[in-house]
Design a protein around this motif. Structure first.
Motif, mmCIF file in Angstrom:
data_model
loop_
_atom_site.group_PDB
_atom_site.id
_atom_site.type_symbol
_atom_site.label_atom_id
_atom_site.label_comp_id
_atom_site.label_asym_id
_atom_site.label_seq_id
_atom_site.Cartn_x
_atom_site.Cartn_y
_atom_site.Cartn_z
ATOM 1 N N ARG A 114 0.823 -1.214 0.000
ATOM 2 C CA ARG A 114 0.000 0.000 0.000
ATOM 3 C C ARG A 114 0.855 1.262 0.000
ATOM 4 O O ARG A 114 0.322 2.360 -0.046
ATOM 5 C CB ARG A 114 -0.862 0.042 1.265
ATOM 6 N N ARG A 131 -4.277 -6.925 3.582
ATOM 7 C CA ARG A 131 -4.598 -5.886 2.615
ATOM 8 C C ARG A 131 -6.113 -5.713 2.518
ATOM 9 O O ARG A 131 -6.627 -4.594 2.483
ATOM 10 C CB ARG A 131 -4.016 -6.218 1.249
ATOM 11 N N GLN A 180 -8.372 -2.373 3.441
ATOM 12 C CA GLN A 180 -9.345 -1.726 2.561
ATOM 13 C C GLN A 180 -10.709 -1.595 3.211
ATOM 14 O O GLN A 180 -11.526 -0.803 2.774
ATOM 15 C CB GLN A 180 -9.432 -2.486 1.240
#
Lengths: 366, 257
Positions: A184, A250, A254
């Motif tokens: 990220r 991840r 999000q």
């Protein structure tokens, strides 16, 4: 003015609650459900008696050799005769306490993270977890702390599956988190390294990685350098698991609303403070089901080690099956037993994860 | 009738925010166009305008939740440049309250409030808790300290969010539509806290459509449309004698009901 009086609560109709209500709602709610229920009950009646008879009633429970298996049913003597190898591999008789100690330490550290008060939990549990794999290696190997050396080719059995999986999970957790952060990140270097690692280890079958680790990697090392096979396997499991964990994290990242980042920024928190104090705890919470799925996957993947002749549990069973004293065909008992033990472990992990989820849930949604 | 020659205001007091020719683009979309704005210490400013006019984006530039591409911005003497030190220095001076509260759901109310003082200002836990309780009392919910944000009503959550910002003893408070996500019954309790804060002399920039609040406390009301400041004036002049037809239209639409 009229006074407003709320109506008192009344009990629900009896046919919708209690066992009868449950049966009606869950098993016999429609024609299709009635048919399905009858079919399943009939199938159970047909199968269960024979199964129970084979598994328990006419099974052979006592004895030490194949000759003791005289009855029709399962030969559990096979399991009990091999139990030490199944659990400890070829670890020397007098040194088994070291394996037990490691298992107890593992259980202790897990228990600790549950019973410690929230105030000091992280400060104690996190270092305890991270140190645990190395303490276990010291004890199991023994040569560095003045005990009799036990080389890694003697380690084996179910304790190896368990400890190897635990050691991989523990180390992979921070690794996976760093890779997820890297992916990220705005920094091109961190991002490209993370993406490459994640995609390589996630896109390659674990069996191929094990073969690469055990057969190919040594070819790249200089002749006088030998890295222990189990160590190579451990590293592969860590990298493999890290890649999966990175993707789990991840998806968790999000799910966190951008407002959380903005609120942390507006308070003036730095990058690591924001990540560790605000984002990480929330990521863990939303990712819990996926984290558990990854744990279970890696734990079960440890049986693949048999393809490179690491004497883990299934490998021991297969060795036992081909032993000349036990050629009576006990494969069903052996495989059932392996399946049962793994199921018990994975199911307990599942229960553990559910209780963690409940503990972390502060949203108080209805 | 350009906005530039309408610089009003008493000239005493330190200039705490100076925005010069600020321009911002999202890709090719020009969101902020030549924004010039000077805010003095203790000044209370209300920003209004139709949605998409850039009002939130403008105040979010002040603590760098949004970057800008051209122009300059100085907060309390520190210039906003691409340097973590400057950004963090500015953020320590600027508190922000969001439309959706953005409390940290995994922390208790007390922990939400003490987080900044402990980790950013390096205060002791006891000291931070003392400050937190002081501000919780000010927003009138000290009894909720040990609950979690999910257990509070929207109005209570927004008051906690205000207290969380105040715990950092900021020089400036930014409000980004603080009452837009609240039920009518809760708007008042939040506005009351904001009015109190204004009366104590806090420098405030508030994006809101609560015109009653603007009339009551604002020193200056700013109207934005299409990414520029169209008009700014004292509340009295702003509402009674709008200079542009655009503001007239806007006011007639929001004051109709």
């Amino acid at each position: 003015m009229k006074e407003f009086k709320p109506l008192p609560d009344q009990p629900a109709p009896i046919s919708t609650t209690g066992p009868i209500g449950w049966l009606k709602n869950n098993l016999f709610s429609s024609v299709f459900n009635i048919l399905a229920s009858i079919l399943i009950i009939a199938a159970l009646i047909a199968i269960l008696p024979d199964m129970i008879d084979w598994l328990f009633i006419s099974a052979n429970w006592s004895g030490t050799t194949q000759a003791d298996c005289v009855k029709e049913g399962a030969c559990w003597v096979f399991i009990s005769a091999w139990s030490q190898q199944i659990f400890y591999g070829s670890y020397p008789d007098g040194e088994l306490w070291r394996v037990n100690l490691c298992l107890i330490l593992l259980a202790g550290v897990i228990a600790l993270s549950f019973i410690l008060p929230a105030r000091i939990r992280n400060q104690i549990s996190v270092p305890a977890f991270l140190v645990l794999p190395f303490v276990c290696v010291l004890f199991l190997d023994g040569s560095y702390i003045g005990l009799r050396e036990v080389t890694t080719n003697l380690w084996g059995g179910f304790s190896l599956n368990l400890l190897l999986a635990a050691a991989s999970i523990i180390i992979a957790f921070p690794f996976g988190f760093l890779w997820a952060l890297g992916r990220r990140s705005d920094m091109p270097f961190a991002r490209s390294v993370s993406v490459t690692c994640i995609e390589f280890f996630r896109g390659t079958p674990i069996l191929a990685l094990f073969f690469m680790g055990s057969v190919m990697l040594p070819l790249f090392f200089p002749a006088d350098v030998s890295v222990d096979k189990l160590l190579r396997v451990w590293i592969i499991l860590i990298l493999f698991m890290s890649a999966y964990m990175a993707e789990v994290f991840r998806s968790g990242f999000q799910a966190i609303p951008s407002g959380q980042y903005e609120a942390a920024d507006s308070l003036g928190l730095g990058y690591w403070q924001k990540t560790l104090l605000i984002i990480f705890p929330q990521v863990i919470k939303v990712s819990m089901p996926n984290i558990l799925a990854t744990f279970v996957m890696v734990f079960k993947n440890t049986v693949f080690l048999l393809v490179i002749a690491v004497p883990e549990m299934l490998q021991v069973i297969m060795t036992a099956l081909s032993n000349s004293n036990w050629l009576g065909g006990h494969a069903i008992e052996g495989y059932l037993f392996v399946g049962f033990i793994f199921w018990i472990c994975c199911f307990s992990m599942s229960l553990l994860a559910t209780s963690i989820e409940k503990k972390l849930d502060t949203s108080h949604k209805n | 009738m350009s906005a530039d020659n309408q610089v009003i205001e008493k000239t005493d007091g330190k200039e705490i925010i100076v925005i010069k020719d600020l321009n911002k683009w999202y890709g090719n979309f020009h969101v902020l166009k030549d924004i010039n704005l000077t805010v003095k210490k203790g000044e209370r400013i209300v920003v209004c305008g139709p949605s998409g006019s850039g009002k939130s984006t403008m105040i979010r530039c002040i603590n760098r939740l949004e970057e800008f591409q051209r122009g300059s911005l100085t907060v309390n003497g520190v210039e906003m440049i691409d340097d973590v030190k400057n950004i963090e220095a500015i953020r320590r001076e600027v508190g922000m309250v969001f439309q959706h509260f953005n409390l940290f759901p995994h922390l208790s109310i007390l922990d939400n409030l003490t987080l900044g003082p402990i980790w950013v200002q390096k205060k002791s836990k006891a000291e931070a808790e003392e400050i937190a309780m002081k501000y919780l009392e000010r927003v009138k919910i000290p009894d909720q300290a040990l609950k979690f944000p999910g257990q509070l009503s929207g109005g209570q959550q927004q008051r906690v969010a205000i207290a969380r910002s105040l715990c950092m003893s900021p020089e400036i408070m930014l409000f980004d539509e603080p009452t837009s996500a609240l039920d009518p019954e809760m708007i008042k309790e939040v506005l009351d806290v904001m009015v109190e804060l204004a009366e104590e002399g806090m420098t405030m920039l508030c994006v809101t459509h609560e015109m009653g609040f603007a009339k009551k406390v604002a020193d200056r009301v700013i109207f934005m449309d299409g990414g520029e400041i169209v008009e700014q004036n004292t509340p009295h002049e702003f509402f009674d004698k709008p200079e542009t037809d655009r503001l007239q239209l806007f006011l007639s639409q929001i004051l109709q009901h």
